[in-house]
Design a protein around this motif. Structure first.
Motif, short mmCIF file in Angstrom:
data_model
loop_
_atom_site.label_atom_id
_atom_site.label_comp_id
_atom_site.label_asym_id
_atom_site.label_seq_id
_atom_site.Cartn_x
_atom_site.Cartn_y
_atom_site.Cartn_z
N UNK A 144 0.84 -1.18 0.00
CA UNK A 144 0.00 0.00 0.00
C UNK A 144 0.88 1.24 0.00
N UNK A 145 0.27 2.37 -0.33
CA UNK A 145 1.03 3.61 -0.40
C UNK A 145 1.36 3.97 -1.83
N UNK A 146 2.03 5.11 -1.99
CA UNK A 146 2.29 5.64 -3.33
C UNK A 146 3.76 5.55 -3.74
N UNK A 147 4.55 4.70 -3.07
CA UNK A 147 5.97 4.54 -3.40
C UNK A 147 6.18 3.18 -4.05
N UNK A 148 6.80 3.19 -5.24
CA UNK A 148 7.03 1.98 -6.03
C UNK A 148 8.52 1.84 -6.32
N UNK A 149 9.06 0.61 -6.12
CA UNK A 149 10.45 0.31 -6.44
C UNK A 149 10.48 -0.43 -7.79
N UNK A 150 11.40 -0.04 -8.66
CA UNK A 150 11.60 -0.72 -9.93
C UNK A 150 13.10 -0.87 -10.18
N UNK A 151 13.52 -2.10 -10.43
CA UNK A 151 14.93 -2.32 -10.71
C UNK A 151 15.30 -1.75 -12.08
N UNK A 152 14.52 -2.11 -13.11
CA UNK A 152 14.76 -1.54 -14.44
C UNK A 152 13.48 -1.68 -15.27
N UNK A 153 13.33 -0.78 -16.24
CA UNK A 153 12.17 -0.78 -17.13
C UNK A 153 12.68 -0.67 -18.57
N UNK A 154 13.45 -1.64 -18.99
CA UNK A 154 14.10 -1.61 -20.29
C UNK A 154 13.31 -2.48 -21.28
N UNK A 155 12.74 -1.84 -22.31
CA UNK A 155 12.03 -2.52 -23.41
C UNK A 155 11.06 -3.59 -22.91
N UNK A 156 10.04 -3.23 -22.15
CA UNK A 156 9.08 -4.25 -21.70
C UNK A 156 8.18 -4.70 -22.85
N UNK A 157 7.68 -5.91 -22.75
CA UNK A 157 6.72 -6.41 -23.74
C UNK A 157 5.40 -5.67 -23.60
N UNK A 158 4.50 -5.85 -24.56
CA UNK A 158 3.21 -5.16 -24.52
C UNK A 158 2.40 -5.58 -23.30
N UNK A 159 2.42 -6.88 -23.01
CA UNK A 159 1.68 -7.37 -21.83
C UNK A 159 2.28 -6.80 -20.55
N UNK A 160 3.61 -6.79 -20.48
CA UNK A 160 4.28 -6.24 -19.30
C UNK A 160 4.01 -4.74 -19.18
N UNK A 161 3.99 -4.04 -20.29
CA UNK A 161 3.74 -2.60 -20.27
C UNK A 161 2.34 -2.30 -19.72
N UNK A 162 1.33 -3.04 -20.17
CA UNK A 162 -0.03 -2.82 -19.67
C UNK A 162 -0.12 -3.11 -18.17
N UNK A 163 0.62 -4.13 -17.74
CA UNK A 163 0.64 -4.43 -16.31
C UNK A 163 1.28 -3.28 -15.52
N UNK A 164 2.35 -2.71 -16.06
CA UNK A 164 3.01 -1.59 -15.39
C UNK A 164 2.11 -0.36 -15.33
N UNK A 165 1.34 -0.12 -16.39
CA UNK A 165 0.42 1.02 -16.40
C UNK A 165 -0.67 0.83 -15.35
N UNK A 166 -1.20 -0.37 -15.22
CA UNK A 166 -2.21 -0.64 -14.19
C UNK A 166 -1.63 -0.43 -12.80
N UNK A 167 -0.37 -0.86 -12.63
CA UNK A 167 0.29 -0.67 -11.34
C UNK A 167 0.47 0.82 -11.03
N UNK A 168 0.80 1.63 -12.05
CA UNK A 168 0.95 3.07 -11.83
C UNK A 168 -0.38 3.70 -11.45
N UNK A 169 -1.48 3.26 -12.06
CA UNK A 169 -2.79 3.79 -11.70
C UNK A 169 -3.07 3.53 -10.23
N UNK A 170 -2.70 2.34 -9.74
CA UNK A 170 -2.92 2.01 -8.33
C UNK A 170 -2.10 2.91 -7.42
N UNK A 171 -0.82 3.11 -7.76
CA UNK A 171 0.02 3.97 -6.92
C UNK A 171 -0.48 5.41 -6.93
#
Length: 587
Positions: free
Chosen positions: A91-118
Motif C-alpha cells: 500500500x502507499x504511493x511509493x514503487x520500487x523498480x529495478x529496471x524498465x528496459x524494453x518491456x513487452x506489450x503485456x508487461x507494459x499494460x501491467x506496469x500502467x495498471x500498477x501506476x494507476x494504483x500507486x
C-alpha cells in the motif's frame, strides 16, 4: 490528547467532566479536543492547550564535547548513500523498480495498471525509485539502462495522463566497474474538473516573526523590501495594514503543476487560473500571532482541520511570546508541524545556530519526543518531505530569508513533494458517510443571495442537493437547497469530504444562520444537546478548576461558553503539609 503533551507541560490532572452550555447550544456531541478559556469567553487567557506559560522551557546545563558531537550527528538523519531502503510496501504511493528496459506489450499494460494504483493511493501523486529491488537493496543502473527506464516510465505516465519529474539522482557502490546510479521520480497526474490534490497548512508563530511576509513572498513570487511590502495583499482590514499585525484568518494558495513548477508567478494570475493549471494546491491559513487574538488562532486550528502546521520563528528573537503556546496547540491537536526560521539576513551565523539549537533542545525534550531534521540542501528537502509524512516524530527545520531569498527554494521543493496524510481508502470511507458541512463564514452576495463558507467533513455535496441546517434557537433544523458551489473562486459541481468551499443558498434568510451551525443530510436526523461529557488534561492554569467553573469550549467550528456541572473520576489532591518550627511548609 496523549500523555506526551502532559509530560511537556508538567504534571497534569486527567479527569472527565460534564459541561452544560446554555439551552439551544449548537455544541454537537462529537469527538474533539476541548480547549477551555476561563471567565466565560470574554477574551481571557485560555486554560487548556493555550496559556501554558513556561512549560516548554528548555533545561539548562553544560554538555560534554562527546555529547555535543552525538547531538550534531543525530541532527542529520539523511545519509547521502544509504545501503538500502525500507522494503517496498504493497500500500502507499511509493514503487520500487529495478529496471524498465524494453518491456513487452503485456508487461507494459501491467506496469500502467500498477501506476494507476500507486497514483490512486497517493491521491494523484506517486514516487518511483528506479534501480532499487523490492527488498530495498540499492543496485543501481548504468547510464544506458537508466535512460531506457526513464523513457518507459514517461510512456507509462502519458498513458494515464500524468507527468514525471526527476527529484534526485545518486550514485551507489555496487559490485561493478561501471558507475551505477538510482533515480527518484515524482509522477503527478494532470488535474481534471478541479480534482487536484489540496493540502491545508496552518501558519503559526509569534507576532512579528514574519508569517504574513513569508506567505506573500511564496505566493506572489516577489521578495520583500525589508519593510513588509510583501504582506500587504494578505491583510483584510485597515488596522492590520496600519499596525502590520494579523488579527483575522486569511487564506493564500500556492499551486504546483504536474511538473512541479509554481504556477502563481505569471502575469495577472488569478485564483481561477491557478486552480485550472494546478495539479497540487497548498492552501495556507494565516493565523494571528498576537496573544490578544489567541482565540482566533485556536478557532482556525480546530475549525479548518489543517493537514500540517508551519511554525515560523524569528532568528533574531528566537522562541519568544506565543511561540510556545502555538507549539503546544499543534501538539495537543495532533497536527504535524515543521519549523521555519525566518529573518536570517538580519543575524549573524552564530545567532542563527543558537536559535536552531534552542529549537532542537525543546523538540528533544521528553514531552515532545521529536527528531529535528535541519534542511541544508535540496536533497535534504526531498528526504524531509518523505520522512515527515511517514513518521510523526520527524520535524524538519528550514532557515530562510524573505528579503534576500536565501533557502526559499528548499521550502518550495518540500511543499511540492509533501504527500497527503490520508490515503485513498480513508478518503473513500469518508465520502461514503452522510453529508456534513460545517459553517464558518456567512455572506450576502448581490444577485446570488446568501452564501456560506466552510469545510465538508464527510460525504459528498452536489449542486441542487437538499440539506437541513441548524440548530436554531429552538433546537430545530430547517430545510434548504444548495444552488451552486465554488472552490477557490471557481465553479465546482461536486464537493468531496475534506474540501473547503462556499455554497450559495439562494434567498434563504441570512438572519437565521450563524457561525458554528452544520448543514447535514436529512437522513442523519440530527439532534442537539446542552450537556456533554469531555475528558480533559489540565496542563497549566492559574486558578482552581472546580464545579461551576466557566469555560469556552472549542470543538470543530463551535466556540461555545459552558459551565462545569460535575467533575467525576480520580481527583489528585494537594500534597500533605508538614509542620516545622518555622511554620507550615508544603512538601
Amino acid at each position: 490528547m496523549d500523555s506526551r503533551v502532559s509530560e511537556l507541560f508538567g504534571t497534569g490532572t486527567c479527569c472527565s467532566l460534564s459541561a452544560g452550555p446554555s439551552p439551544g447550544s449548537p455544541t454537537p456531541p462529537s469527538a474533539g479536543i476541548a480547549i477551555l478559556n476561563p471567565g466565560g469567553g470574554g477574551g481571557q487567557r485560555p486554560g487548556i492547550a493555550a496559556g501554558f506559560g513556561g512549560g516548554l522551557k528548555a533545561k539548562g546545563g553544560s554538555k560534554s564535547k562527546k555529547a555535543m558531537g552525538r547531538s550534531r550527528a543525530n541532527r542529520s538523519l539523511k545519509p547521502n548513500n544509504p545501503p538500502y531502503l525500507p522494503p517496498e510496501a504493497e500500500e502507499g504511493n511509493i514503487e520500487y523498480k529495478l529496471k524498465l528496459v524494453n518491456p513487452s506489450q503485456y508487461r507494459f499494460e501491467h506496469l500502467v495498471t500498477q501506476m494507476k494504483w500507486r497514483l490512486q493511493e497517493g491521491r494523484g501523486e506517486a514516487v518511483y525509485q528506479i534501480g532499487v529491488e523490492d527488498n530495498g537493496l540499492l543496485v543501481g543502473l548504468s547510464e544506458d539502462e537508466m535512460k531506457a527506464s526513464l523513457k518507459t516510465l514517461r510512456r507509462m505516465a502519458e498513458k494515464v495522463g500524468a507527468d514525471i519529474t526527476i527529484l534526485r539522482e545518486r550514485e551507489v557502490a555496487y559490485d561493478s566497474d561501471i558507475p551505477r546510479r538510482i533515480t527518484e521520480v515524482l509522477v503527478r497526474k494532470v488535474p481534471d474538473d478541479q480534482q487536484f490534490l489540496d493540502l491545508r497548512v496552518a501558519v503559526l508563530g509569534n507576532v512579528d516573526s514574519g508569517k504574513s511576509t513569508l506567505l506573500g513572498v511564496l505566493t506572489q513570487g516577489e521578495l520583500d523590501n525589508g519593510r513588509g511590502r510583501a504582506r500587504l495583499n494578505l491583510f483584510r482590514h485597515l488596522h492590520e495594514i496600519q499596525s502590520g499585525r494579523t488579527s483575522s484568518i486569511s487564506f493564500e494558495i500556492l499551486g504546483f503543476n504536474s511538473k512541479g513548477e509554481v504556477v502563481n508567478y505569471s502575469d495577472s494570475r488569478t485564483a481561477e487560473e491557478i486552480c485550472e493549471s494546478a495539479s497540487k494546491m497548498i492552501t495556507f491559513i494565516d493565523l494571528a500571532g498576537h496573544h490578544k487574538y489567541l482565540k482566533t488562532t485556536i478557532f482556525g486550528l480546530t475549525s479548518y482541520c489543517p493537514d500540517f502546521a508551519m511554525l515560523v520563528v524569528s532568528a533574531s528573537t528566537g522562541i519568544a511570546g506565543t511561540t510556545r503556546e502555538h507549539l503546544g496547540l499543534a501538539m495537543a491537536l495532533k497536527v504535524p508541524f515543521f519549523i521555519v526560521v525566518s529573518k536570517v539576513d538580519l543575524c549573524t551565523k552564530a545567532t542563527i545556530e543558537r536559535t536552531v539549537k534552542q529549537l532542537e533542545r525543546i523538540l528533544k525534550q521528553p514531552g515532545c519526543n521529536k527528531v529535528p531534521l535541519l534542511v541544508t540542501n535540496d536533497d535534504d528537502a526531498v528526504t524531509a518531505a518523505q520522512q515527515f509524512a511517514q513518521s510523526p516524530s520527524i520535524t524538519p527545520i528550514f532557515t530562510l530569508s524573505s528579503v534576500s531569498g536565501d533557502n526559499l527554494d528548499r521550502l518550495k521543493v518540500f511543499l511540492n513533494i509533501l504527500p497527503p496524510l490520508t490515503n485513498s481508502k480513508e478518503q473513500e470511507e469518508l465520502m461514503q458517510q452522510l453529508t456534513e458541512f460545517q459553517v464558518d463564514e456567512i455572506y450576502t452576495v448581490p444577485d446570488v443571495g446568501t452564501v456560506v463558507g466552510g469545510t465538508l467533513y464527510s460525504g459528498i455535496c452536489r449542486e441542487g442537493e437538499p440539506l437541513v441546517v441548524g440548530p436554531m434557537d429552538d433546537g430545530q433544523f430547517l430545510q434548504l437547497k444548495v444552488c451552486s458551489i465554488q472552490r477557490n473562486r471557481s465553479a465546482c459541481r461536486v464537493l468531496r469530504a475534506g474540501q473547503a468551499a462556499t455554497l450559495a443558498l439562494g434567498q434563504f434568510d441570512r438572519s437565521l444562520l450563524r457561525k458554528g451551525m452544520v448543514m447535514v443530510s436529512p437522513e442523519m436526523n440530527p439532534t442537539v444537546c446542552s450537556v456533554f461529557e469531555a475528558e480533559i488534561v489540565l496542563l497549566f492554569h492559574s486558578k482552581t478548576f472546580r464545579k461551576g467553573f466557566q469555560v469556552t469550549v472549542h470543538v470543530g467550528n463551535v466556540r461555545q461558553t459552558a459551565i462545569v456541572e460535575q467533575i467525576h473520576g480520580k481527583i489528585i489532591s494537594p500534597p500533605p503539609r508538614k509542620r516545622t518550627r518555622a511554620g507550615t511548609r508544603i512538601i
